[in-house]
Design a protein around this motif. Structure first.
Motif, PDB file in Angstrom:
ATOM      1  N   PHE A 124      41.889  46.357  35.070  1.00  0.00           N
ATOM      2  CA  PHE A 124      41.525  47.744  34.785  1.00  0.00           C
ATOM      3  C   PHE A 124      40.530  48.212  35.850  1.00  0.00           C
ATOM      4  N   TYR A 125      40.960  49.162  36.651  1.00  0.00           N
ATOM      5  CA  TYR A 125      40.152  49.680  37.760  1.00  0.00           C
ATOM      6  C   TYR A 125      39.668  51.088  37.443  1.00  0.00           C
ATOM      7  N   VAL A 126      38.442  51.392  37.843  1.00  0.00           N
ATOM      8  CA  VAL A 126      37.924  52.735  37.591  1.00  0.00           C
ATOM      9  C   VAL A 126      37.521  53.412  38.904  1.00  0.00           C
ATOM     10  N   PHE A 127      37.613  54.729  38.880  1.00  0.00           N
ATOM     11  CA  PHE A 127      37.305  55.566  40.037  1.00  0.00           C
ATOM     12  C   PHE A 127      36.252  56.583  39.613  1.00  0.00           C
TER      13      PHE A 127
ATOM     14  N   PRO B  80      32.315  48.381  34.889  1.00  0.00           N
ATOM     15  CA  PRO B  80      33.157  47.235  35.257  1.00  0.00           C
ATOM     16  C   PRO B  80      32.548  46.450  36.413  1.00  0.00           C
ATOM     17  N   ALA B  81      33.148  45.286  36.672  1.00  0.00           N
ATOM     18  CA  ALA B  81      32.714  44.460  37.811  1.00  0.00           C
ATOM     19  C   ALA B  81      32.899  45.247  39.105  1.00  0.00           C
ATOM     20  N   ASP B  82      32.076  44.914  40.111  1.00  0.00           N
ATOM     21  CA  ASP B  82      32.109  45.642  41.385  1.00  0.00           C
ATOM     22  C   ASP B  82      33.508  45.715  41.978  1.00  0.00           C
ATOM     23  N   ASP B  83      34.270  44.628  41.860  1.00  0.00           N
ATOM     24  CA  ASP B  83      35.589  44.620  42.508  1.00  0.00           C
ATOM     25  C   ASP B  83      36.642  45.367  41.687  1.00  0.00           C
TER      26      ASP B  83
END
Lengths: 162, 162
Positions: free
Chosen positions: B55-58, B70-73
């Motif tokens: 799960f990536y956030v912008f 979330p985690a930095d990556d």
């Protein structure tokens, strides 16, 4: 429970408790106050529930939606500890409904602020007033009232005065 | 409807639509993205619905509760128009679920931003992906899906891709 779930329950608890409070004093005349205008959501809800009642708000600064800002002569702007003293001079002991929405993310500081200002709020409250508060308060005249069904104890607090 | 009522309905609409989206792709592997981390509420809700899915956030900047970051990556920090291009390099066309939560108080600017970035989001979406969006989007691969019962049309938007 996610923070989204929690936010919904917090707003629903406010909605139910403000409706309880407005209903409890519906047949009597007297002023209403809100400490912590914030974005103006609960101000907007309360004024829709009691359009005729004089309604004063207190905050350090105005950051509400433009359509949720009361008239200048209904705003006490500044530190609660000073504006509540000024309000006592202006309003006397005429408040029938008070909404305290003063919490920040810092729980200990919020409880401490409530303890400091609640006696000043108390000085404004008529007999048989009601209070909705995001912080717990212990004062001689303040008796806890049961929360509407479905609200987790401790999420919000209701008091009957006198 | 007061702003308090409206806020509750908006959050409930998000809750129902995110649950619809997570459920729609539950049996397939692929990435999830959220544009607009904000205070992290919907991120927190979505990750609770799909704890195993990457799960990536912008966002332009991080302003979420500390426990909703979330985690930095997993963070693409900066202007969407740049970070979505970087995400295409990093992730390819592997996204099965996208939540667009990019609106500000300025309705016209929000719609214009959505129109500008939606083609970049589209480039990340796998066939049969789903999108929950606070803004309406018109793109060839995006087909409107019916909202869960009880949500006012136009409050939020669901799309199926491909």
């Amino acid at each position: 429970m996610s923070r989204l779930d929690s936010a919904i329950r917090r707003l629903q608890a406010q909605q139910l408790c403000l409706e309880w409070a407005a209903s409890a004093v519906a047949n009597r005349s007297g002023n209403a106050i809100e400490l912590g205008l914030g974005n103006g959501r609960t101000f907007d809800h309360l004024r829709s529930l009691m359009p005729e009642r004089p309604f004063y708000v207190f905050d350090r600064q105005i950051a509400a939606h433009p359509d949720c800002i009361p008239a200048d002569d209904r705003i006490f702007l500044g530190d609660f500890r000073e504006t509540l003293v000024a309000a006592k001079q202006a309003l006397g002991q005429t408040v029938l409904l008070a909404h305290l929405d003063i919490g920040t993310g810092d729980k200990a500081a919020s409880i401490a602020l409530a303890a400091e200002i609640a006696p000043l709020v108390d000085g404004l409250l008529a007999d048989d007033a009601v209070v909705v508060s995001d912080q717990p308060v212990i004062l001689p005249r303040w008796t806890s009232a049961p929360l509407p069904e479905g609200i987790r104890p401790g999420r919000i607090h209701l008091y009957q005065i006198g």
